[in-house]
Enzyme design. Structure first.
Site, mmCIF file in Angstrom:
data_model
loop_
_atom_site.group_PDB
_atom_site.id
_atom_site.type_symbol
_atom_site.label_atom_id
_atom_site.label_comp_id
_atom_site.label_asym_id
_atom_site.label_seq_id
_atom_site.Cartn_x
_atom_site.Cartn_y
_atom_site.Cartn_z
ATOM 1 N N SER A 1 -1.634 -5.217 -19.863
ATOM 2 C CA SER A 1 -1.325 -3.832 -20.208
ATOM 3 C C SER A 1 0.063 -3.436 -19.729
ATOM 4 O O SER A 1 0.575 -3.939 -18.731
ATOM 5 C CB SER A 1 -2.363 -2.897 -19.587
ATOM 6 O OG SER A 1 -2.359 -3.018 -18.186
ATOM 7 N N HIS B 1 -0.147 -2.327 -7.544
ATOM 8 C CA HIS B 1 -1.000 -1.280 -7.002
ATOM 9 C C HIS B 1 -0.253 -0.373 -6.028
ATOM 10 O O HIS B 1 -0.870 0.481 -5.376
ATOM 11 C CB HIS B 1 -2.227 -1.900 -6.323
ATOM 12 C CG HIS B 1 -3.165 -2.540 -7.292
ATOM 13 N ND1 HIS B 1 -2.970 -3.817 -7.770
ATOM 14 C CD2 HIS B 1 -4.292 -2.090 -7.903
ATOM 15 C CE1 HIS B 1 -3.936 -4.121 -8.608
ATOM 16 N NE2 HIS B 1 -4.745 -3.091 -8.706
ATOM 17 N N CYS C 1 -1.091 -7.887 -11.643
ATOM 18 C CA CYS C 1 -2.137 -7.328 -12.492
ATOM 19 C C CYS C 1 -1.467 -6.597 -13.647
ATOM 20 O O CYS C 1 -0.236 -6.582 -13.768
ATOM 21 C CB CYS C 1 -3.001 -6.371 -11.661
ATOM 22 S SG CYS C 1 -4.653 -6.066 -12.334
#
Length: 808
Positions: free
Chosen positions: A464, A725, A757
């Protein structure tokens, strides 16, 4: 001695029903919005803490309205502005030195300071984050060293108790227990070899003594200490005498001259042999998970020792599942509670865990099928269930109708259409061992190198790209019917075009389409698969302000039509470089959904895997040459007891291989794992047989990579070099240093360069400079390695790939 009498019978000071915790985000994610307003500069600390206090007050009123009493400590006080483990660290003064300036002169750390510790700033890295046992909640890992100065430093939990008391509620403060706190901590940088945080237990207990005394002085009659580490073999690995440690720890706390009564809860599994030594320490109450754990043996000669240990003890039987959304089998739950009555002084009905893992209220989901909704119990319904069970312990006839209704719901669910589909069962039964195997990796690697021609240290992203305000607004407008489907999809195609162009400008070797069409990596697939339902307001906290809406998997799984193919085709038509097809793996779809509990998880996983296998085949037929099947939750579902892990690893690895083994040799299969302790599942990572595995590694500074090297891992590995994050933007040299650590541990020809991520939760102002640093670092280290490894594509770019995705 404790500050109140022990509850020796149901007419005394005990309670009949309680819960171990409650959702802390608010039914409309009020806590999330308050935090993000603070971070964005739209609110100050005072306004943020006022908003969080309003969420806490709403929780107390709601739990009281649902039947928990305001004056007997049956209502837990378990709020947190970010994370309960961080709260424990702050409470006992375990703030890393790099964040010493966020601690006030009175020892307190306000909501802004906690956010700084959790998210990092500038060159100051945040605390490492990992999964909370086998859940999708992430906690922040305390850093403990020989010089950590434990003391009762921050009194937030005491002030929150007093706040509730002033509002008319005598609550039960909930704290992370000292054993779990140290067992989950990591040695601080610079700690000597062989040092364990557990070595600091005596010092930590001094801080806990003062913390408990402060609660007693404020009027608390009970405090709940959560000790889930005691049900986890990995958390307690290396502890030579665990029963002795439990005994010493809690004998010291129960001997304190001024303290509340202690309820020690052991959620997420089976306390097993530790129940008896814990009960003998003099703690006034124990909370047992009787959903994941076994019913203790208290009958006959075999149960004599436990009966003696529990004499005079309150036992909260966690018979209502705190982690799933199905209405409970109340007659069965009541029978379990009754079985404990001969041993305990008092038995209360409770939840197996905190309810932070489930949404607030089924009544907030009117769009769900009425029949399905009748099968469900969210947090409020689970509170109602424990209240019914508590009343049943006093007078079963008074709740006979509720018990009978529970049985009818279970029967209705078993026979409903869509729960069992014969065609799915027949296809699974016909599978052969060949359906789970691909060609040897050496054969596949050769075929893939010929087709893809990638450079050494190829760069890619996980999936994403940022979900911008414009994307969210367009999705919401389409959901409301204000934006026509054609216009919405035109908007999405333009967003894909923008993301592809950005990646080409950045110099990425393997591209992604950015996933603007996906609201969530699991929910998106659930919306396109039969057997799932999705919620509108079923939000659950994942970490900090991050909330997710787990789908509800209620029946056999069928893929009516291709899900991702047209988006992959569109993205590939915009570039000559390879674009990954992006899927979520079967284990993760299960882990991040509320899954049916009427059949083994492995069977459900294989059903999902067959649907994904069909999707992989359609992507391949459309010309996609790289397919990523993400399994970030592989470690998450690993059972906490070693005896149960083999069976899990067999079916979890098998379901991934079933989903991917239909791919041809030239199709490169990637997978992604994140925020877990990987050491326990290295064999399983290898067993997935993915061509490339990307993993979270930035916060831990590549500590997992040497483990993989020692394992002899021979396929592609992408250890994350950018921690997404945190809002921190890493510099090129920081990324290059991480990359050098990776190539020092494994052969460079195996290494890929990628973030930890997906980038969904970040903004482009952070993402673009971070990704530029990533690509620049890859080129720097690639140049340093020049000539040491054989590779294709000397200019750092893949050879041309046509619009259909095939090598030209």
């Amino acid at each position: 001695m404790s500050t109140t009498d022990h509850p020796t019978d149901r007419t005394g000071t005990g309670w009949d029903a309680t819960v171990l915790g409650y959702p802390r985000t608010g039914p409309r994610r009020e806590a999330k919005k308050a935090l993000e307003a603070l971070w964005a500069g739209r609110a100050d600390v005072a306004a943020t803490e006022e908003a969080l206090a309003a969420v806490r007050a709403r929780t107390l009123r709601r739990l009281n309205a649902l039947g928990l009493h305001a004056h007997d400590a049956s209502i837990p006080s378990a709020a947190s502005s970010y994370d309960h483990v961080l709260d424990a660290a702050v409470a006992v003064g375990a703030v890393p030195p790099r964040f010493a300036d966020v601690v006030g002169p009175d020892g307190r750390v306000d909501v802004a300071g906690r956010s700084t510790i959790a998210r990092g700033r500038g060159a100051d890295a945040p605390l490492e984050m990992t999964k909370w046992f086998d859940t999708n909640y992430h906690y922040l890992v305390p850093e403990i060293g020989p010089g950590t100065e434990f003391r009762f430093a921050d009194d937030s939990s005491v002030r929150e108790f007093s706040e509730a008391l002033a509002d008319g509620f005598l609550t039960r403060p909930v704290l992370v227990g000292p054993l779990t706190f140290l067992l989950l901590s990591k040695p601080a940088d610079g700690a000597p070899a062989g040092f364990r945080p557990l070595d600091r237990m005596d010092d930590l207990l001094g801080a806990y003594a003062d913390l408990l005394a402060a609660h007693a002085a404020a009027g608390a009659t009970w405090v709940q200490l959560d000790e889930p580490a005691l049900v986890s073999d990995s958390a307690t690995a290396g502890v030579a005498d665990l029963p002795g440690l439990v005994r010493r720890t809690y004998e010291r706390l129960t001997a304190l001259p001024q303290r509340p009564q202690l309820l020690v809860a052991a959620p997420y599994g089976d306390l097993g042999e530790l129940l008896e030594p814990l009960a003998r320490t003099g703690v006034e109450g124990v909370g047992l998970d009787l959903v994941r754990g076994r019913l203790p043996e208290v009958d006959g000669e075999a149960g004599a020792g436990l009966r003696e240990a529990l004499r005079g003890t309150l036992v909260v039987g966690g018979v209502v599942d705190g982690r799933n959304v199905w209405a409970g089998d109340l007659p069965r739950a009541l029978a379990s509670l009754r079985a404990l009555e001969p041993a305990a002084a008092h038995v209360a009905a409770g939840t197996s865990t905190s309810l932070l893992h489930v949404p607030h209220d089924v009544a907030d989901e009117p769009q769900l099928d009425e029949r399905l909704r009748s099968w469900l119990a969210f947090a409020d319904q689970k509170v109602a269930e424990v209240v019914v069970l508590g009343r049943a312990l006093r007078d079963e006839t008074a709740v006979a109708d509720a018990l009978a209704a529970s049985a009818r719901v279970r029967a209705d669910r078993a026979g409903a259409p869509g729960v069992v589909r014969p065609e799915v069962r027949e296809r699974l039964a016909a599978l052969t061992p060949e359906a789970f195997r691909r060609s040897d990796y050496a054969v596949r690697r050769s075929a893939q190198e010929e087709v893809l021609g990638l450079p050494l240290l190829p760069t890619t992203s996980i999936g994403s790209f940022p979900q911008t305000r414009e994307i969210r607004a367009a999705r919401a407008a389409h959901a409301r019917g204000e934006l026509a489907t054609e216009s919405y999809e035109e908007f999405l195609r333009a967003e894909v075009d923008r993301v592809v162009a950005l990646q080409e400008d950045l110099g990425f070797d393997v591209l992604v389409h950015g996933e603007p069409e996906r609201n969530d990596m699991v929910q998106y697939f659930a919306e396109h698969l039969d057997g799932f339902a999705v919620t509108r307001n079923g939000w659950v906290q994942s970490y900090g302000s991050r909330c997710v809406r787990p789908p509800i998997l209620f029946g056999d799984v069928v893929r009516p039509e291709p899900i991702t193919v047209r988006w992959a085709q569109h993205a590939q038509s915009r570039t000559a470089r390879p674009v990954k097809g992006m899927l979520t793996g079967p284990v993760t779809i299960l882990a991040w959904s509320f899954v049916r509990d009427d059949q083994p998880l492995g069977e459900t996983a294989r059903q999902v895997a067959l649907a994904l296998r069909d999707e992989v085949g359609d992507l391949e037929a459309a010309g996609t040459r790289v397919v990523q099947v993400d399994e970030p939750a592989l470690r998450e579902l690993l059972p906490l007891r070693e005896a149960d892990q083999g069976a899990y690893l067999e079916w979890s690895v098998g379901s991934f291989r079933l989903a991917t083994a239909g791919a041809g040799d030239a199709t490169q299969v990637h997978t992604h794992l994140c925020y877990s302790e990987f050491g326990e599942v290295i064999d399983a990572i290898d067993g997935l047989d993915a061509d490339v595995t990307s993993i979270e590694a930035a916060r831990s500074r590549m500590e997992v990579v040497p483990d993989l090297a020692r394992q002899g891992f021979a396929r592609g590995i992408g250890p994350g070099v950018y921690d997404i994050h945190s809002p921190r933007v890493p510099g090129e040299e920081e990324v290059a240093d991480l990359l050098r650590l990776a190539v020092a541990a494994v052969p460079a020809r195996q290494v890929w360069v990628n973030p930890d991520c997906g980038l969904k939760t970040r903004g482009y102002a952070e993402v673009e400079p971070a990704l530029r640093a990533l690509v620049a670092a890859a080129r720097t280290v690639r140049a340093e390695l020049d000539g040491h490894e054989g590779h294709h594509g000397r200019d750092g770019r893949a050879p041309a790939v046509g619009a259909g995705g095939r090598a030209g």
